[in-house]
Design a protein around this motif. Structure first.
Motif, short mmCIF file in Angstrom:
data_model
loop_
_atom_site.label_atom_id
_atom_site.label_comp_id
_atom_site.label_asym_id
_atom_site.label_seq_id
_atom_site.Cartn_x
_atom_site.Cartn_y
_atom_site.Cartn_z
N SER A 270 0.84 -1.20 0.00
CA SER A 270 0.00 0.00 0.00
C SER A 270 0.87 1.25 0.00
CB SER A 270 -0.91 0.01 1.23
OG SER A 270 -1.62 1.24 1.31
N PRO A 271 0.68 2.14 -0.99
CA PRO A 271 1.34 3.45 -0.96
C PRO A 271 0.53 4.37 -0.05
CG PRO A 271 0.06 3.24 -2.97
CD PRO A 271 -0.13 1.95 -2.20
N MET A 272 1.11 4.77 1.08
CA MET A 272 0.30 5.44 2.10
C MET A 272 0.46 6.95 2.12
SD MET A 272 0.71 2.77 5.28
CE MET A 272 2.49 2.99 5.33
N ASN A 273 1.70 7.43 2.21
CA ASN A 273 1.93 8.87 2.42
C ASN A 273 3.13 9.36 1.63
OD1 ASN A 273 0.97 7.55 5.15
ND2 ASN A 273 0.21 9.66 5.20
N LEU A 280 12.32 14.54 9.02
CA LEU A 280 12.72 13.34 8.29
C LEU A 280 13.50 12.36 9.17
CD1 LEU A 280 13.71 14.53 4.71
CD2 LEU A 280 11.97 12.88 5.32
N GLN A 281 14.39 12.88 10.03
CA GLN A 281 15.19 11.99 10.86
C GLN A 281 14.32 11.15 11.79
OE1 GLN A 281 18.34 13.89 13.05
NE2 GLN A 281 18.92 12.02 14.13
N HIS A 300 9.82 4.67 -1.51
CA HIS A 300 10.13 4.61 -2.95
C HIS A 300 9.58 5.87 -3.60
CE1 HIS A 300 10.90 3.00 -6.92
NE2 HIS A 300 9.63 3.16 -7.26
N GLU A 301 10.46 6.59 -4.29
CA GLU A 301 10.08 7.84 -4.97
C GLU A 301 9.32 8.77 -4.03
OE1 GLU A 301 7.97 6.69 -8.49
OE2 GLU A 301 9.81 6.13 -9.56
N ASN A 302 9.92 8.97 -2.83
CA ASN A 302 9.39 9.90 -1.82
C ASN A 302 8.02 9.51 -1.30
OD1 ASN A 302 11.64 11.68 -1.86
ND2 ASN A 302 10.86 12.64 -3.72
N LYS A 303 7.71 8.23 -1.37
CA LYS A 303 6.41 7.76 -0.91
C LYS A 303 6.62 6.61 0.07
CE LYS A 303 3.49 7.89 -4.17
NZ LYS A 303 2.77 7.55 -5.42
N ILE A 304 5.87 6.61 1.17
CA ILE A 304 5.98 5.58 2.20
C ILE A 304 5.06 4.41 1.86
CG2 ILE A 304 5.75 5.05 4.64
CD1 ILE A 304 6.05 8.07 5.19
N PHE A 305 5.62 3.21 1.86
CA PHE A 305 4.87 1.99 1.57
C PHE A 305 4.89 1.06 2.78
CE2 PHE A 305 5.67 3.48 -2.65
CZ PHE A 305 4.74 2.89 -3.49
N ILE A 306 3.83 0.30 2.94
CA ILE A 306 3.84 -0.87 3.81
C ILE A 306 3.63 -2.08 2.92
CG2 ILE A 306 1.35 -0.69 4.32
CD1 ILE A 306 1.98 -1.93 7.07
N MET A 342 0.35 11.03 8.94
CA MET A 342 -0.12 12.39 8.69
C MET A 342 -0.16 13.18 10.00
SD MET A 342 -3.60 13.62 6.69
CE MET A 342 -4.69 12.80 7.87
N ASP A 343 -0.67 12.55 11.06
CA ASP A 343 -0.82 13.26 12.33
C ASP A 343 0.52 13.44 13.06
OD1 ASP A 343 -3.53 13.33 11.86
OD2 ASP A 343 -3.97 11.56 13.09
N GLU A 344 1.37 12.41 13.04
CA GLU A 344 2.61 12.44 13.81
C GLU A 344 3.77 13.13 13.09
OE1 GLU A 344 3.17 11.39 16.97
OE2 GLU A 344 0.99 11.07 17.12
N TYR A 345 3.82 13.01 11.76
CA TYR A 345 4.98 13.51 11.04
C TYR A 345 4.63 14.50 9.92
CZ TYR A 345 7.19 9.59 13.45
OH TYR A 345 7.65 8.71 14.40
N GLY A 346 3.38 14.86 9.81
CA GLY A 346 2.98 15.83 8.79
C GLY A 346 3.07 15.31 7.37
N CYS A 347 2.92 14.01 7.18
CA CYS A 347 3.01 13.41 5.85
C CYS A 347 1.65 13.52 5.13
CB CYS A 347 3.39 11.94 5.95
SG CYS A 347 4.96 11.61 6.77
#
Length: 357
Positions: A270-273, A280-281, A300-306, A342-347
């Motif tokens: 799943s591409p999530m955020n 970022l750190q 991958h390509e600035n996108k977070i996957f699970i 989205m809530d914790e890291y502003g993604c």
């Protein structure tokens, strides 16, 4: 034409995708027969990415038309009109609406190259507008939103040569079909009667009928396995199909994809955020942790996957039930995590995400 998209749908089967539409005053979704061939139940997706189960209730293979019924669907849109007397002339403007290559809703523009092009035993509307795989079954409209044809095919060896079933052929199919139940019926184009039972000959006139018209696409063992997991998720697996041994659907806001990788692995992902502009750190430390076992997080390509991966041979072992559970839970986890990031890291949500109403 801004509201036309409300009456145009993506048709999704175990073999691929096509397009369909509803006309003013009618509740059936109309598409090509070849889009739904091998299926009696398909998924229909609207412009908001909402999906519905549809029963195939009428097919006429010779004309390449099919009607779909969605329980509870009432066509309240009046933007696509079907006028038997509409005039279609050469060089008049035509607009192709649909979902090419399974992409979001698009419109292409062209002219009518021939309003009655003979091919085989029928005449078709020919256009120079761009027609691509996935457009099949979608509406061909004039500038007033009147239906002039149903997109059906193109010449692959030539540029800008597309074809549509003539609107007059669709008018006849609509006028002839008066059934209101969900039964699957095949129309004999020789005598205009309908047959419900599998047969090699028309029960009315004896005309030859291809028995394969009644046959449904046979699912692989892998497909049966995955769809059992989707059923445990509480969804009708028909709504998840996106092609042969490929599933794509939204669990809440998260897009879930399940497929075979390199003929060896079952993959659910799943591409999530999107990655944020800051923090970022801290985010990377979380992503590199063992927070979501048995799943993995990646970028991958600035996108977070699970993602989750297992060898195909594992589905034949004693671990089969736990693998189904892992597939189900990945979907649920993705729907939770996209909000968490989205809530914790502003993604920001990935572009594939579905906006929850």
């Amino acid at each position: 034409m801004e509201n036309i998209k409300k009456s145009v749908f993506k048709i999704i089967t175990a073999s691929g995708t096509g397009s369909g539409f509803a006309v003013s005053g009618k509740n059936h979704v109309i598409t090509n027969y070849h889009v739904v061939a091998g299926a009696k139940t398909v998924a229909v997706e609207d412009y908001k990415k909402d999906r519905f189960v549809a029963n195939v209730v009428m097919v006429n293979p010779e004309v390449d038309l099919a009607f779909l019924h969605i329980d509870g669907f009432e066509n309240k849109e009046n933007d696509i009109t079907l006028n038997e007397d509409v005039q279609v002339s050469n060089t008049s403007k035509v607009y192709i609406h649909g979902y090419p290559f399974g992409m979001p809703y698009t419109v292409t523009e062209g002219i009518v190259s021939s309003n009655s092009q003979p091919m085989g035993a029928r005449h078709y509307l020919q256009t120079d507008a761009a027609v691509n795989p996935g457009n099949s079954g979608g509406p061909m409209l004039n500038q007033a939103g009147n239906l002039v044809g149903v997109t059906t095919s193109k010449f692959n060896e030539a540029d800008n040569v597309g074809f549509g079933v003539k609107h007059s052929d669709l008018v006849k199919e609509i006028n002839d079909f008066t059934y209101t139940d969900n039964g699957y019926r095949v129309k004999c184009n020789s005598c205009d009667s309908y047959t419900e039972q599998e047969t090699e000959f028309c029960n009315n006139c004896g005309n030859d009928m291809d028995i394969s018209i009644w046959e449904e696409f046979e699912k692989s063992h892998f497909a049966k396995f995955v769809e059992e997991a989707l059923t445990e998720l509480g969804m009708n697996p028909v709504l998840g199909r996106a092609g042969r041994d490929f599933w794509e659907f939204h669990q809440g806001s998260a897009l879930i994809r399940i497929f075979v990788f390199k003929r060896d692995y079952l993959v659910a992902t799943s591409p999530m955020n999107q990655l944020p502009k800051q923090n970022l750190q801290e985010l990377m430390q979380y992503l590199l942790g063992k927070n979501v076992d048995p799943y993995s997080l990646g970028v991958h390509e600035n996108k977070i996957f699970i993602s989750y991966r297992t060898h195909l041979s594992d589905i034949f072992t004693d671990h089969a039930d736990s693998i189904k559970e892992n597939i189900k839970n990945l979907a649920l986890k993705a729907d939770d995590l996209d909000n968490f990031f989205m809530d914790e890291y502003g993604c920001e949500m990935a572009i594939e995400a579905k906006e929850e109403m």
